[in-house]
Write a protein that holds these residues in place. Structure first.
Motif, PDB file in Angstrom:
ATOM      1  N   PRO A  81      72.563  88.783  60.028  1.00 34.44           N
ATOM      2  CA  PRO A  81      72.694  90.047  60.124  1.00 34.44           C
ATOM      3  C   PRO A  81      72.673  90.850  58.752  1.00 34.44           C
ATOM      4  O   PRO A  81      72.039  91.956  58.793  1.00 34.44           O
ATOM      5  CB  PRO A  81      74.362  90.272  60.620  1.00 34.44           C
ATOM      6  N   TYR A  82      73.019  90.168  57.446  1.00 29.69           N
ATOM      7  CA  TYR A  82      72.720  90.784  56.361  1.00 29.69           C
ATOM      8  C   TYR A  82      71.184  91.078  55.952  1.00 29.69           C
ATOM      9  O   TYR A  82      70.830  92.303  55.779  1.00 29.69           O
ATOM     10  CB  TYR A  82      73.329  90.104  55.101  1.00 29.69           C
ATOM     11  N   ALA A  83      70.588  89.887  56.227  1.00 30.21           N
ATOM     12  CA  ALA A  83      68.989  90.060  55.998  1.00 30.21           C
ATOM     13  C   ALA A  83      68.295  90.980  56.986  1.00 30.21           C
ATOM     14  O   ALA A  83      67.377  91.715  56.464  1.00 30.21           O
ATOM     15  CB  ALA A  83      68.568  88.675  56.023  1.00 30.21           C
ATOM     16  N   THR A  84      68.785  90.997  57.946  1.00 32.15           N
ATOM     17  CA  THR A  84      67.971  91.927  59.089  1.00 32.15           C
ATOM     18  C   THR A  84      68.333  93.338  58.730  1.00 32.15           C
ATOM     19  O   THR A  84      67.353  94.179  58.907  1.00 32.15           O
ATOM     20  CB  THR A  84      68.599  91.473  60.354  1.00 32.15           C
ATOM     21  N   ILE A  85      69.388  93.629  58.461  1.00 32.97           N
ATOM     22  CA  ILE A  85      69.806  95.106  57.981  1.00 32.97           C
ATOM     23  C   ILE A  85      69.334  95.288  56.675  1.00 32.97           C
ATOM     24  O   ILE A  85      68.779  96.583  56.526  1.00 32.97           O
ATOM     25  CB  ILE A  85      71.416  95.477  57.951  1.00 32.97           C
ATOM     26  N   GLU A  86      69.385  94.595  55.724  1.00 28.52           N
ATOM     27  CA  GLU A  86      68.790  94.559  54.602  1.00 28.52           C
ATOM     28  C   GLU A  86      67.256  95.258  54.798  1.00 28.52           C
ATOM     29  O   GLU A  86      66.602  96.165  54.150  1.00 28.52           O
ATOM     30  CB  GLU A  86      68.919  93.693  53.558  1.00 28.52           C
ATOM     31  N   GLY A  87      66.250  94.424  55.462  1.00 26.69           N
ATOM     32  CA  GLY A  87      65.092  94.580  55.698  1.00 26.69           C
ATOM     33  C   GLY A  87      64.770  95.947  56.227  1.00 26.69           C
ATOM     34  O   GLY A  87      63.870  96.720  56.049  1.00 26.69           O
ATOM     35  N   SER A  88      65.712  96.200  57.477  1.00 26.44           N
ATOM     36  CA  SER A  88      65.431  97.367  58.108  1.00 26.44           C
ATOM     37  C   SER A  88      65.702  98.622  57.347  1.00 26.44           C
ATOM     38  O   SER A  88      64.889  99.723  57.525  1.00 26.44           O
ATOM     39  CB  SER A  88      66.273  97.522  59.456  1.00 26.44           C
ATOM     40  N   MET A  89      66.640  98.595  56.391  1.00 27.77           N
ATOM     41  CA  MET A  89      66.724  99.562  55.560  1.00 27.77           C
ATOM     42  C   MET A  89      65.748 100.071  54.550  1.00 27.77           C
ATOM     43  O   MET A  89      65.506 100.813  54.216  1.00 27.77           O
ATOM     44  CB  MET A  89      68.302  99.439  55.072  1.00 27.77           C
ATOM     45  N   LYS A  90      65.261  98.749  54.071  1.00 31.42           N
ATOM     46  CA  LYS A  90      63.962  99.013  53.040  1.00 31.42           C
ATOM     47  C   LYS A  90      63.032  99.634  53.770  1.00 31.42           C
ATOM     48  O   LYS A  90      62.352 100.393  53.109  1.00 31.42           O
ATOM     49  CB  LYS A  90      63.727  97.627  52.438  1.00 31.42           C
ATOM     50  N   ASP A  91      62.805  99.286  55.109  1.00 34.78           N
ATOM     51  CA  ASP A  91      61.493  99.897  55.878  1.00 34.78           C
ATOM     52  C   ASP A  91      61.878 101.461  55.938  1.00 34.78           C
ATOM     53  O   ASP A  91      61.081 102.013  56.005  1.00 34.78           O
ATOM     54  CB  ASP A  91      61.341  99.282  56.992  1.00 34.78           C
ATOM     55  N   THR A  92      63.240 101.572  56.191  1.00 31.89           N
ATOM     56  CA  THR A  92      63.686 103.133  56.568  1.00 31.89           C
ATOM     57  C   THR A  92      63.622 103.916  55.428  1.00 31.89           C
ATOM     58  O   THR A  92      62.854 105.194  55.319  1.00 31.89           O
ATOM     59  CB  THR A  92      65.044 103.243  56.912  1.00 31.89           C
ATOM     60  N   HIS A  93      64.023 103.552  54.202  1.00 25.66           N
ATOM     61  CA  HIS A  93      63.798 104.170  53.052  1.00 25.66           C
ATOM     62  C   HIS A  93      62.240 104.600  52.648  1.00 25.66           C
ATOM     63  O   HIS A  93      61.938 105.645  52.124  1.00 25.66           O
ATOM     64  CB  HIS A  93      64.286 103.501  51.772  1.00 25.66           C
ATOM     65  N   LYS A  94      61.423 103.193  53.031  1.00 23.70           N
ATOM     66  CA  LYS A  94      60.004 103.724  52.528  1.00 23.70           C
ATOM     67  C   LYS A  94      59.496 104.488  53.517  1.00 23.70           C
ATOM     68  O   LYS A  94      58.431 105.538  53.140  1.00 23.70           O
ATOM     69  CB  LYS A  94      59.280 102.078  52.814  1.00 23.70           C
ATOM     70  N   LYS A  95      59.873 104.523  54.757  1.00 24.20           N
ATOM     71  CA  LYS A  95      59.167 105.533  55.796  1.00 24.20           C
ATOM     72  C   LYS A  95      59.452 106.847  55.454  1.00 24.20           C
ATOM     73  O   LYS A  95      58.774 107.995  55.694  1.00 24.20           O
ATOM     74  CB  LYS A  95      59.743 105.147  57.189  1.00 24.20           C
ATOM     75  N   LEU A  96      60.781 107.279  54.765  1.00 23.15           N
ATOM     76  CA  LEU A  96      61.247 108.614  54.640  1.00 23.15           C
ATOM     77  C   LEU A  96      60.813 108.991  53.460  1.00 23.15           C
ATOM     78  O   LEU A  96      60.966 110.329  53.054  1.00 23.15           O
ATOM     79  CB  LEU A  96      62.569 108.509  54.727  1.00 23.15           C
TER      80      LEU A  96
END
Length: 392
Positions: free
Chosen positions: A313-328
């Motif tokens: 769960p930590y690694a998956t959420i961490e990766g998804s949030m990095k992608d979210t920040h990059k997208k925005l």
């Protein structure tokens, strides 16, 4: 927030599922869906050349708290389970509830008193006394968010097939579930206005934020694009969906309510989900709050370096949030509040899954915090949330 399946997004290896429901936790179904041609067009989305990347948005809820909330069905909100949920929020850092005002089948869950809505016959009075509920939320200092399921609307589709998708033989299209769900057409402005009218009644009742869910075409829609009959214009599916979100915000912000949208988590990790009409950046540009559904169970093997993302769960959420920040990044002054949906359920249908409890929920929250995200929403389809979690 959907009782649907976790189907592979084949082109990207991602998942095409929304919020898992109780049926989902029994077994994952494989999803395929639809599309095809006439229309009452909504206002067009401004072209890229006319949309400023630096235009500031005015938050209609400037005094809003940092929301840490839970999903609450209309039945829970109106029943004895509400007492348990209120106790949970009273003794923890949780401070928000997302309550079904128009549910996954398309039923309006309270008597609006609005003649136009009442005349449609789409109300199912689950919440018998909404003013009393709103007073209770206020007494407990709970930030109230109205969840409105937009384009997945079996009730309206059956009533008005002309607002939905029809097979060549004239029958209403439905997905592979039993019984099937039907969607209404995101190109149709009558559908937009119907949902926004419900949102206005929710705002009038005292909700601080309107959260739109299922803001998309059916999953796998592109596979039936040339066989189904429906109204459309020259806009792409992506622009039709983004146009609705822009229109909704223009209609609702003057009432002092925020507009938020639930969106597939993987949409932040790919250029665009053109089949279902979800573009993370275009939708985010038009909302006050964006809520990506980043449940670890919705990511398939290999995402963020994990053979089983659900088990990390930590690694998956961490990766998804990095992608979210990059997208925005490109949005600058139009960037919305990021408030993800995270997982408080065990995904028993996932091979290699782990049981979710206090540690797994806290790992997701820790990953969000480490990525500078301090708002989130917990999803559990039947509203049974893990006890003794540190929500800070």
């Amino acid at each position: 927030m959907e009782l649907l399946l976790a189907a592979l997004l084949m082109a990207y290896g991602g998942v095409s599922a929304e919020h898992p429901g109780a049926a989902f936790e029994e077994a994952a179904l494989a999803a395929v869906s639809s599309q095809a041609a006439l229309l009452q067009a909504g206002p067009p989305l401004p072209s890229a050349g006319t949309m400023s990347l630096t235009t500031e948005k005015t938050d209609p809820q400037k005094d809003a708290p940092k929301v840490k909330g839970i999903y609450v069905t209309a039945h829970s909100a109106a029943g004895s389970r509400m007492n348990t949920l209120l106790e949970l929020l009273d003794r923890t850092e949780l401070n928000g509830m997302v309550i079904d005002i128009k549910d996954d089948w398309g039923s309006i869950t309270f008597e609006t008193g609005n003649p136009e809505l009442q005349g449609r016959g789409t109300t199912k009075k689950i919440i018998s006394d909404l003013p009393k509920l709103m007073n209770t939320l206020q007494e407990h200092a709970i930030y109230p968010i109205a969840r409105i399921v937009v384009f997945k609307d079996t009730v309206l589709a059956k009533q008005r097939p002309d607002l939905s998708f029809v097979r060549p033989d004239g029958t209403l299209w439905g997905n592979s579930k039993n019984p099937p769900d039907s969607f209404v057409n995101p190109y149709m402005k009558e559908v937009w206005d119907y949902n926004i009218l419900i949102a206005k009644e929710a705002a009038k009742a005292g909700f601080k934020e309107i959260q739109f869910d299922y803001v998309r075409f059916p999953e796998g829609f592109e596979t039936r694009a040339d066989t189904l009959q429906y109204g459309k214009d020259e806009r792409s599916r992506i622009d039709a969906v983004a146009s609705f979100v822009q229109y909704a915000r223009e209609q609702l912000n003057p009432l002092g309510v925020r507009v938020s949208v639930d969106i597939f988590g993987y949409a932040a990790s790919v250029p665009a989900a053109e089949g279902i009409g979800q573009d993370f950046e275009k939708i985010s540009r038009q909302v006050d709050v964006i809520s990506p559904m980043v449940y670890p169970s919705h990511y398939t093997s290999g995402w963020y370096g994990s053979p089983v993302p659900d088990a990390r769960p930590y690694a998956t959420i961490e990766g998804s949030m990095k992608d979210t920040h990059k997208k925005l990044e490109a949005l600058q002054g139009t960037k919305p509040v990021i408030r993800p949906w995270i997982q408080d359920f065990t995904a028993s249908w996932v091979r290699g899954h782990i049981k979710y409890g206090r540690h797994e929920v806290e790992e997701q929250i820790r990953a969000l915090k480490d990525q500078g995200v301090d708002e989130y929403l917990l999803w559990n389809a039947v509203n049974t949330y893990t006890s003794d979690v540190n929500y800070e």
